[in-house]
Scaffold this motif. Sequence first.
Motif, PDB file in Angstrom:
ATOM      1  N   ILE A  18       0.827  -1.214   0.000  1.00 39.10           N
ATOM      2  CA  ILE A  18       0.000   0.000   0.000  1.00 39.10           C
ATOM      3  C   ILE A  18       0.860   1.261   0.000  1.00 39.10           C
ATOM      4  N   ASN A  63       2.369   1.787  -3.369  1.00 41.15           N
ATOM      5  CA  ASN A  63       1.344   2.236  -4.309  1.00 41.15           C
ATOM      6  C   ASN A  63       0.939   3.686  -4.040  1.00 41.15           C
ATOM      7  N   ALA A  96      -6.164   0.032   2.660  1.00 41.38           N
ATOM      8  CA  ALA A  96      -6.241   0.280   1.211  1.00 41.38           C
ATOM      9  C   ALA A  96      -5.481   1.573   0.916  1.00 41.38           C
ATOM     10  N   SER A  97      -5.116   1.746  -0.343  1.00 44.50           N
ATOM     11  CA  SER A  97      -4.279   2.871  -0.751  1.00 44.50           C
ATOM     12  C   SER A  97      -5.082   4.171  -0.859  1.00 44.50           C
ATOM     13  N   ARG A 153      -4.788   6.244  -2.966  1.00 44.21           N
ATOM     14  CA  ARG A 153      -4.965   6.527  -4.392  1.00 44.21           C
ATOM     15  C   ARG A 153      -6.392   6.273  -4.886  1.00 44.21           C
ATOM     16  N   PHE A 154      -7.237   5.618  -4.066  1.00 35.93           N
ATOM     17  CA  PHE A 154      -8.595   5.311  -4.534  1.00 35.93           C
ATOM     18  C   PHE A 154      -9.555   6.495  -4.456  1.00 35.93           C
TER      19      PHE A 154
END
Lengths: 414, 414
Positions: B243, B246, B366-367, B369-370
């Motif tokens: 993560i 990313n 979660a990253s 970036r979402f």
Amino acid sequence: MSDVRQKAKAAKGAAKRLAILTPEEKNKALKTIARALRDRKKEILEQNREDLRAGEQADLSTALMDRLKLTDERLDGMARGLEELIELPDPVGEELETIHRKNGLRIQKVRVPLGVIGMIYEARPNVTVDAAGLALKTGNAILLRGSSSAFRSNITLVQVMQEALSDTSLPPEAIGLVEDLNRDAVQEMLTLKDGIDVIIPRGGSGLIQRVVRESTVPVLETGVGNCHIYIDRSADPQIAQTIVINGKTDRPGVCNATETLLVHQDWAKEHLRRLCHALGEHQVEIRGCSRTREQFPEAALADETDWETEYLDRVLAVKVVDSAEEAMEHIDRYGTRHSEAIITENDDIARRFLQGVDAAAVYHNASTRFTDGSQFGFGAEIGISTQKLHARGPMGLKELTSYKYHVLGSGQVR
Amino acid sequence: MSDVRQKAKAAKGAAKRLAILTPEEKNKALKTIARALRDRKKEILEQNREDLRAGEQADLSTALMDRLKLTDERLDGMARGLEELIELPDPVGEELETIHRKNGLRIQKVRVPLGVIGMIYEARPNVTVDAAGLALKTGNAILLRGSSSAFRSNITLVQVMQEALSDTSLPPEAIGLVEDLNRDAVQEMLTLKDGIDVIIPRGGSGLIQRVVRESTVPVLETGVGNCHIYIDRSADPQIAQTIVINGKTDRPGVCNATETLLVHQDWAKEHLRRLCHALGEHQVEIRGCSRTREQFPEAALADETDWETEYLDRVLAVKVVDSAEEAMEHIDRYGTRHSEAIITENDDIARRFLQGVDAAAVYHNASTRFTDGSQFGFGAEIGISTQKLHARGPMGLKELTSYKYHVLGSGQVR
């Protein structure tokens, strides 16, 4: 650190704790405050009398003095208002939506408080309690800035509320009062982006315009209503008369009162004279266009200023128009996007009007006076928004919230 | 009449017509524009080359030049973006709620367009088409003000779109471009309250801050993201590494990229060195606190500036913390309320983090970036809001609408 900055900081800290309280904890706090207001009536009224005395010396208008005045009944009303909030559902924490993505992410849209509400308002000390109650119910902290004329009343009310909170799980700093009465203190609130999440001005158009102009904190603009009723050619005369008289005279000093009447020429020929007489019986002064005066020569001649004015008084501007389109153009030009009504028996024209008129509330065969949180069934109201972002029309509890996304994964990356 | 005022007026007129169009009419217009963009590629690319030539002479950075550049593929992408909008549901006209009151009033809450959107943006000419498409789909008119470096590209793109509209039922004035490149023209847009309903700035933080400071028109603030990942004591090392890499390296130049890593001291002792090495293999420069450097002496020493900086580059600030609480306090102090993530196997701590961190999107495992309209399933995005009023996080079609109340009566008065 300045008064504003210090209290905003304390409010911000309190907001964090408020955001995660249960509905029961918040309701208990409201109940405790309501009881304290009743228990400590005497000292509140005493301080209010000081404000009234100062107001007399400063030669405040009768209207202002009336708004400033607290009585046993008014204090009871304020306490009852808090108790009514207890009965309303708590909007915070509501899951507004859940999105399941193919990659396994679960995205929850959750309702959260706004954070710290900055409230800048005039005269009425009841706003101090109403606004604090609405803020606490929705998990927000509030920073209040009332007017100097209500200074002593506000200090006492806030003190009573804060002391009540110290018996609960809510931090007393959740309710702050800016005691610095300089104009600069308002300026400081309006630009304190990291301390205040939203500014709500309540008062005259001068105050509201200043706030909109100077604020870098997002503003919920409320209040100014230059509301129209358009009587279409096919309007029922009895319905029209009842609604116009109600719109103008039920409470002329509020923002949802009707200020200008637009009348289709055909209807005017048959019914306008009678309507103007009926208005006269309710002590309404008519300022009409030249075609209005053909039907009702007693009317003063209206000019441009009349179309622009929110009288907030027993005065009504009247204009005869050729068509619904002309009425809609007039509203588009002079209206303040608050409340606009059409009286007609023609559903096609009604639909065109409802669709085409850009306002928070558009009415068919009903009085503009209904634009109000309790009339809409919201149970409570912090003001009536005339802007299009965030909230439009009456703002209740939900309108004092925002949302955030919780994104739940198991190691997902892009 | 000035360029801005004239085009805003034309847009306002167009907005009235746009508000009552059917979904089919709007979709047909989008299709026609997409076709025109493909048909007229040659002249668009020609004008874009002129901008690029001027950019070279003005010594624009490589990054800026890349953002300015249009290619066959990028134009195709823009046209495809419009075609994808066609597939999305039209939010306008949706009945959000109906309230039945005891007095017989029926109150419908109906979704409507905002009106005229003022868009102030930098460099990328694709925004010209993307924003116009989103506006039209949602029944809004748009007034665009791009940067001088993309002047010729923007003029041509708007001309192509307007000419395409003249073959449809949509008025070409629905898309306006402010051609006056003076700073004063922006100032005029920001204060044109009766001509523009909302301002959306897109660009660097300097532009956004100026807009927030000077605008009396309501603003949808977008974009600045100083995003954090907090690795908790119990975090899975593999998930954490995936993560973090990313979040930092997938696309370092965008607002949802990770900028600061906070690491629990226990996890740091066991895994931080390996993680820093892995980041190094991805050309990431580490700027760490003193405790980070105990594990990874190769890191430069971070100072206050690093915690505040949105690098938008392959640089990561790293701080070792004692607890989740310390991480949350750091985020509260330096975060921009955009996207914040926790990596942990402990659900209690995750829940506390999700609840307690004030940001548009808060992630568990979660990253960051979402945080993106298409990743959230919105299909399209006009920007990512970091404010709490109106819209928060990715803004899709619904976020470009407001609502109004239709109140239907049969003569009701108060």
